[in-house]
Every structure is written in C-alpha cells, then in structure tokens.
Design an enzyme around this catalytic site. Structure first.
Site, PDB file in Angstrom:
ATOM      1  CB  ALA A  87     -17.989 -17.163   6.643  1.00  0.00           C
TER       2      ALA A  87
ATOM      3  N   GLY B 206     -16.564 -14.170   2.603  1.00  0.00           N
ATOM      4  CA  GLY B 206     -17.266 -15.267   1.821  1.00  0.00           C
ATOM      5  C   GLY B 206     -17.839 -14.940   0.696  1.00  0.00           C
TER       6      GLY B 206
ATOM      7  CD  GLU C  84     -12.972 -15.994   0.939  1.00  0.00           C
ATOM      8  OE1 GLU C  84     -13.815 -16.196   1.677  1.00  0.00           O
ATOM      9  OE2 GLU C  84     -11.828 -16.605   1.137  1.00  0.00           O
TER      10      GLU C  84
ATOM     11  CD  GLU D 148     -12.241 -12.482   4.910  1.00  0.00           C
ATOM     12  OE1 GLU D 148     -11.754 -11.346   4.467  1.00  0.00           O
ATOM     13  OE2 GLU D 148     -13.027 -13.067   3.854  1.00  0.00           O
TER      14      GLU D 148
HETATM   15  N1  COA Z   1     -22.177 -13.375   9.599  1.00  0.00           N
HETATM   16  C1  COA Z   1     -23.234 -13.246  10.526  1.00  0.00           C
HETATM   17  N2  COA Z   1     -24.250 -12.379  10.462  1.00  0.00           N
HETATM   18  C2  COA Z   1     -23.971 -11.297   9.874  1.00  0.00           C
HETATM   19  C3  COA Z   1     -22.954 -11.311   9.040  1.00  0.00           C
HETATM   20  C4  COA Z   1     -22.090 -12.204   8.986  1.00  0.00           C
HETATM   21  N3  COA Z   1     -21.137 -12.230   8.102  1.00  0.00           N
HETATM   22  N4  COA Z   1     -23.290 -10.173   8.454  1.00  0.00           N
HETATM   23  C5  COA Z   1     -24.206  -9.383   8.789  1.00  0.00           C
HETATM   24  N5  COA Z   1     -24.664 -10.284   9.793  1.00  0.00           N
HETATM   25  C6  COA Z   1     -26.217 -10.055  10.346  1.00  0.00           C
HETATM   26  C7  COA Z   1     -26.067  -9.209  11.462  1.00  0.00           C
HETATM   27  O1  COA Z   1     -25.364  -9.774  12.522  1.00  0.00           O
HETATM   28  C8  COA Z   1     -27.380  -8.682  11.715  1.00  0.00           C
HETATM   29  O2  COA Z   1     -28.013  -9.588  12.449  1.00  0.00           O
HETATM   30  P1  COA Z   1     -28.990  -9.296  13.509  1.00  0.00           P
HETATM   31  O3  COA Z   1     -30.253  -8.306  12.921  1.00  0.00           O
HETATM   32  O4  COA Z   1     -29.388 -10.525  13.993  1.00  0.00           O
HETATM   33  O5  COA Z   1     -28.153  -8.690  14.662  1.00  0.00           O
HETATM   34  C9  COA Z   1     -27.994  -8.668  10.325  1.00  0.00           C
HETATM   35  O6  COA Z   1     -26.995  -9.483   9.582  1.00  0.00           O
HETATM   36  C10 COA Z   1     -27.660  -7.111   9.731  1.00  0.00           C
HETATM   37  O7  COA Z   1     -26.639  -6.740   9.618  1.00  0.00           O
HETATM   38  P2  COA Z   1     -26.071  -5.441  10.173  1.00  0.00           P
HETATM   39  O8  COA Z   1     -24.726  -5.443  10.812  1.00  0.00           O
HETATM   40  O9  COA Z   1     -27.163  -4.931  11.265  1.00  0.00           O
HETATM   41  O10 COA Z   1     -26.475  -4.418   9.032  1.00  0.00           O
HETATM   42  P3  COA Z   1     -25.714  -3.282   8.843  1.00  0.00           P
HETATM   43  O11 COA Z   1     -26.309  -2.631   7.586  1.00  0.00           O
HETATM   44  O12 COA Z   1     -25.495  -2.285  10.138  1.00  0.00           O
HETATM   45  O13 COA Z   1     -23.931  -3.220   8.437  1.00  0.00           O
HETATM   46  C11 COA Z   1     -22.544  -4.739   7.170  1.00  0.00           C
HETATM   47  C12 COA Z   1     -23.747  -4.194   7.237  1.00  0.00           C
HETATM   48  C13 COA Z   1     -22.245  -5.610   6.078  1.00  0.00           C
HETATM   49  C14 COA Z   1     -21.316  -3.607   7.066  1.00  0.00           C
HETATM   50  C15 COA Z   1     -22.126  -5.464   8.721  1.00  0.00           C
HETATM   51  O14 COA Z   1     -23.189  -6.541   8.827  1.00  0.00           O
HETATM   52  C16 COA Z   1     -20.777  -6.339   8.479  1.00  0.00           C
HETATM   53  O15 COA Z   1     -19.740  -5.787   8.944  1.00  0.00           O
HETATM   54  N6  COA Z   1     -20.996  -7.703   8.259  1.00  0.00           N
HETATM   55  C17 COA Z   1     -19.749  -8.577   8.470  1.00  0.00           C
HETATM   56  C18 COA Z   1     -19.008  -8.698   7.294  1.00  0.00           C
HETATM   57  C19 COA Z   1     -17.680  -9.528   7.572  1.00  0.00           C
HETATM   58  O16 COA Z   1     -16.868  -9.175   8.283  1.00  0.00           O
HETATM   59  N7  COA Z   1     -17.649 -10.532   6.611  1.00  0.00           N
HETATM   60  C20 COA Z   1     -16.622 -11.328   6.789  1.00  0.00           C
HETATM   61  C21 COA Z   1     -16.844 -12.392   7.606  1.00  0.00           C
HETATM   62  S1  COA Z   1     -15.574 -13.816   7.545  1.00  0.00           S
END
Ligand code: COA
Length: 260
Positions: free
Chosen positions: A66, A111, A114, A134
């Site tokens: 999400a 999400g 999910e 989460e």
């Molecule tokens: N919501 C909003 N934006 C997200 C996102 C999310 N769940 N997951 C990734 N993004 C965005 C990042 O903020 C980044 O945006 P930016 O370039 O404007 O800063 C872009 O997507 C790329 O992500 P980034 O974190 O730079 O890639 P990465 O390869 O370093 O890491 C992940 C990848 C998946 C490990 C990391 O993005 C992450 O931990 N995301 C969140 C996962 C999460 O907690 N999901 C559950 C949400 S309830």
C-alpha cells in the site's frame, strides 16, 4: 475507459490488467485501488473475459505494498476507509467467478502480497520476494493479509511472516503453498500465458462452479461444503458445455466450450 495507473490488454479471452506505477514499485494508492475495482468489475461483467492475469509493470516489483506516502497522513477514519476499500477489492477478485492468475516478479510485499493471495493461481519468478512488512511501519496488514495468509499457509507461517515482517523467497513461498509454481524470470511470461490460454479454453461455467465450491467450502463445515458441491455439480448438467464436453470425449474430439 482510460486509466491513469493501469494498463489493460485483451487478447482472445484473456484480459491482462497491469498496475503501472513502476517508479513507485506499483504501490497501491487510493486511486489505483479504485481503478482496480473498476477494471475487475468490468472483467466480471464482460462475457468475452474468461481469465484475468494481474501483473505489475517493470522488473522490480509486482506491488511493493500500500502507498506509504498516502498512509502517512491518514486519520483512523481514513485508515478504516482505506482498509475497507482494499478488502472490498480483494474479495471482488476472489469472488470474480473467473480464474485470476497473479504474475509475480520482484517484490510482492504488504498489499502486494495481499493482492496476490486474493488471486486464484500465482506464478512466481524465482527472484520474487514475499512478505508482510507492515509491522516495520507500526502497522498491521489491512487488506485481508492476516486472514488469507492464515487460511493459505496456516497459523505458524502467518504469525511468523506478520510478526517478523521479514521477506521470504519464492521457494519458501512455494513450500508454504503461497505460490502455484516458481519459474526462471525469463520463463515467467510463457508460464503465465500458457496457463491463461489453457484456462481460457476450459468450460467457464464449470470453472465458476469450482471457484464457488472451493472458496465457499473453505469457510464452512464439510457437510455444508459437500452440499454446495452437489448443487454446483447438478447445475452443471443444465449447461450446453457439459453436453459438449462429454459428447466430445465420446466422439474422441476436442471440446469447444461457449459458456452456455
Ligand atoms: N509506498 C509508497 N512508495 C513506495 C513503496 C510503498 N509501499 N514502496 C516503494 N516505494 C517508492 C519509494 O519510496 C521510491 O520512491 P522515490 O524514488 O520517489 O523515493 C520508489 O518506490 C523506489 O523504491 P526504493 O525504496 O528506492 O527501492 P529499493 O530497491 O531501494 O527498495 C523495497 C525496494 C521494496 C525494499 C522498498 O521500496 C520498501 O521497503 N518498500 C516498502 C515495502 C513495504 O513496507 N510495504 C508494505 C506497505 S504497507
């Protein structure tokens, strides 16, 4: 209908819905949830659609969760609305009455996991990563994750994944029953397309009966589930597809199903 966050391709009887926010790893913001709800509602109503493939754009993610930037400012009431909208979408997919295949590459987190669990079949690249992170945000899964993970993989795995927030690889997801098949990244499209075409050629009313019986059966007693199966089985005898399928077998030819 033009979507801002989705790409829709229709080929034969297969509709492919691709979430298209690769710069945000296809994170589910409110607008994307609304568009997915509309796209799946249309797929349910359109008789030309027999199978739906759900995918995420780019190489890095199916869906990374999400949208955290939207949730950051939510009040409890907005959080409740977001959870309900997500849960409604997942239930819509699960109860679509047509097989839905998730094409899983890269991250399927929060999400995204999910969403994958609401689909009926999940084909994953061996590079895919799954998880319910989460808890690392001070949150809990809100689009049905605690419930579907529990039902698909059991209590121990659900507690482990949700409490640690740690990702698992595709092989572990396969061993837990969370994915149907794991393939090399370069074989993913072919595996998804082959399965989609196979399902698209099958009898759609029978597929609907199977989906109904298995999904309802998971939520009820064995006796109620068996009764439901009998009713769905009996209903199949009212279809042209059943006459066609059994006649084609006896005539040693391939059946052609019209969903009637
Ligand atoms: N919501 C909003 N934006 C997200 C996102 C999310 N769940 N997951 C990734 N993004 C965005 C990042 O903020 C980044 O945006 P930016 O370039 O404007 O800063 C872009 O997507 C790329 O992500 P980034 O974190 O730079 O890639 P990465 O390869 O370093 O890491 C992940 C990848 C998946 C490990 C990391 O993005 C992450 O931990 N995301 C969140 C996962 C999460 O907690 N999901 C559950 C949400 S309830």
């Amino acid at each position: 209908m033009a979507y801002r966050n989705l790409e829709i391709v229709h080929r034969g009887a297969v509709r492919t819905i691709t979430i298209n926010r690769p710069d945000k790893l296809n994170a589910l913001n409110r607008e994307t949830l609304n568009e997915l709800t509309l796209a799946f509602t249309q797929a349910a109503q359109d008789d030309d659609v027999r199978v739906v493939v759900l995918a995420g754009a780019g190489e890095k993610a199916f869906v990374a969760g999400a949208d955290i930037s939207e949730m950051n400012g939510y009040t409890p009431v907005q959080g409740q609305g977001f959870s309900r909208a997500g849960q409604r979408l997942m239930s819509l997919i699960e109860r679509l009455g047509k097989p839905v295949i998730a094409r899983l590459q890269g991250f399927a987190l929060g999400g995204g996991m999910e969403l994958a669990m609401a689909c009926h079949l999940r084909i994953a690249s061996d590079k895919a990563k799954f998880g319910q992170p989460e808890i690392n945000l001070g949150l809990i899964p809100g689009f049905g994750g605690t419930q579907r993970l529990l039902r698909l993989a059991g209590r121990s795995a659900a507690l482990e994944l949700c409490l640690t927030g740690a990702p698992i690889n595709a092989q572990r997801a396969y061993e837990l029953g969370l994915v149907t098949r794991v393939v090399a990244p370069e074989a993913l499209d072919e595996a998804v397309n082959t399965l989609a075409e196979q399902l698209a050629a099958s009898a759609p009313l029978a597929a609907a009966g199977i989906l109904d019986a298995i999904l309802q059966g998971g939520e009820t007693s064995i006796d109620q589930g068996l009764e439901f199966e009998t009713q769905a089985f009996a209903l199949a005898f009212s279809t042209e597809d059943m006459r066609e399928g059994t006649t084609a077998f006896l005539e040693k030819r391939k059946a052609v199903f019209h969903g009637r």
